[in-house]
Design a protein around this motif. Structure first.
Motif, PDB file in Angstrom:
ATOM      1  N   GLU A 166     -73.376  -3.001 -25.579  1.00 24.32           N
ATOM      2  CA  GLU A 166     -73.600  -4.452 -25.567  1.00 24.32           C
ATOM      3  C   GLU A 166     -75.058  -4.718 -25.189  1.00 24.32           C
ATOM      4  OE1 GLU A 166     -74.030  -8.055 -25.915  1.00 24.32           O
ATOM      5  OE2 GLU A 166     -72.049  -7.337 -26.510  1.00 24.32           O
ATOM      6  N   LEU A 222     -66.824  -1.779 -22.220  1.00 26.05           N
ATOM      7  CA  LEU A 222     -67.336  -2.640 -23.287  1.00 26.05           C
ATOM      8  C   LEU A 222     -66.822  -4.067 -23.129  1.00 26.05           C
ATOM      9  CD1 LEU A 222     -69.023  -2.909 -25.824  1.00 26.05           C
ATOM     10  CD2 LEU A 222     -67.018  -2.172 -27.142  1.00 26.05           C
ATOM     11  N   CYS A 244     -69.323  -7.198 -22.691  1.00 24.36           N
ATOM     12  CA  CYS A 244     -69.284  -8.294 -23.660  1.00 24.36           C
ATOM     13  C   CYS A 244     -68.892  -9.604 -22.988  1.00 24.36           C
ATOM     14  CB  CYS A 244     -68.310  -7.983 -24.792  1.00 24.36           C
ATOM     15  SG  CYS A 244     -68.868  -6.692 -25.906  1.00 24.36           S
TER      16      CYS A 244
END
Length: 151
Positions: free
Chosen positions: A29, A140, A144
């Motif tokens: 990210e 992740l 995010c």
């Protein structure tokens, strides 16, 4: 740019594998800078830097590791004036059910105060590919979620 902190302790290497999987996926990210620290090396300044945190601990005697508890002991009262209210999630490497480690981490983290934004992931037994994928997914997702302002 948002900041994600991943703190871990390991004795056998299992928890480090989970932490590194989360870290490696979080790096995907671009809107989030991610740091990985061993629990004994993490400090209050790291908590003040981050916008979210993943705590990774083995289950020891139905509890979190002593190193994670040490991190909490060293940062809890000094963090009090900052009202951190950071989003967090937990990765647990467990030989048993892992619920004791989750319960006690949650109890302490609520006092900072911090808010749980993802269900904890408990990896039972030896670490395998599925465990690593789930840990990576958590990393992740947290990165995010921070980047997009969800948390």
């Amino acid at each position: 740019m948002k900041h994600l902190l991943i703190i871990y302790h390991t004795q056998t290497g299992n928890t480090e594998q989970l932490a590194r999987a989360a870290y490696e996926q979080a790096l995907q990210e671009e809107g989030t800078e991610t740091r990985l620290h061993k629990a004994f090396d993490a400090k209050l300044d790291d908590l003040l830097w981050c916008d979210g945190i993943i705590i990774c601990t083995p289950e020891n005697f139905g509890y979190m590791s002593g190193a994670i508890k040490d991190f909490f002991d060293r940062t809890f009262y000094p963090a009090e004036p900052y009202h951190l209210n950071r989003p967090y999630s937990l990765l647990i490497s467990a030989g048993n059910d892992g619920t004791g480690a989750v319960r006690e981490c949650d109890r302490i983290l609520s006092g900072y105060p911090m808010k749980k934004v993802l269900e904890p992931y408990i990896a039972h037994g030896e670490i395998n590919q599925e465990h690593l994928e789930k840990a990576g997914e958590m990393g992740l997702t947290m990165a995010c979620g921070l980047a997009f302002g969800i948390y």
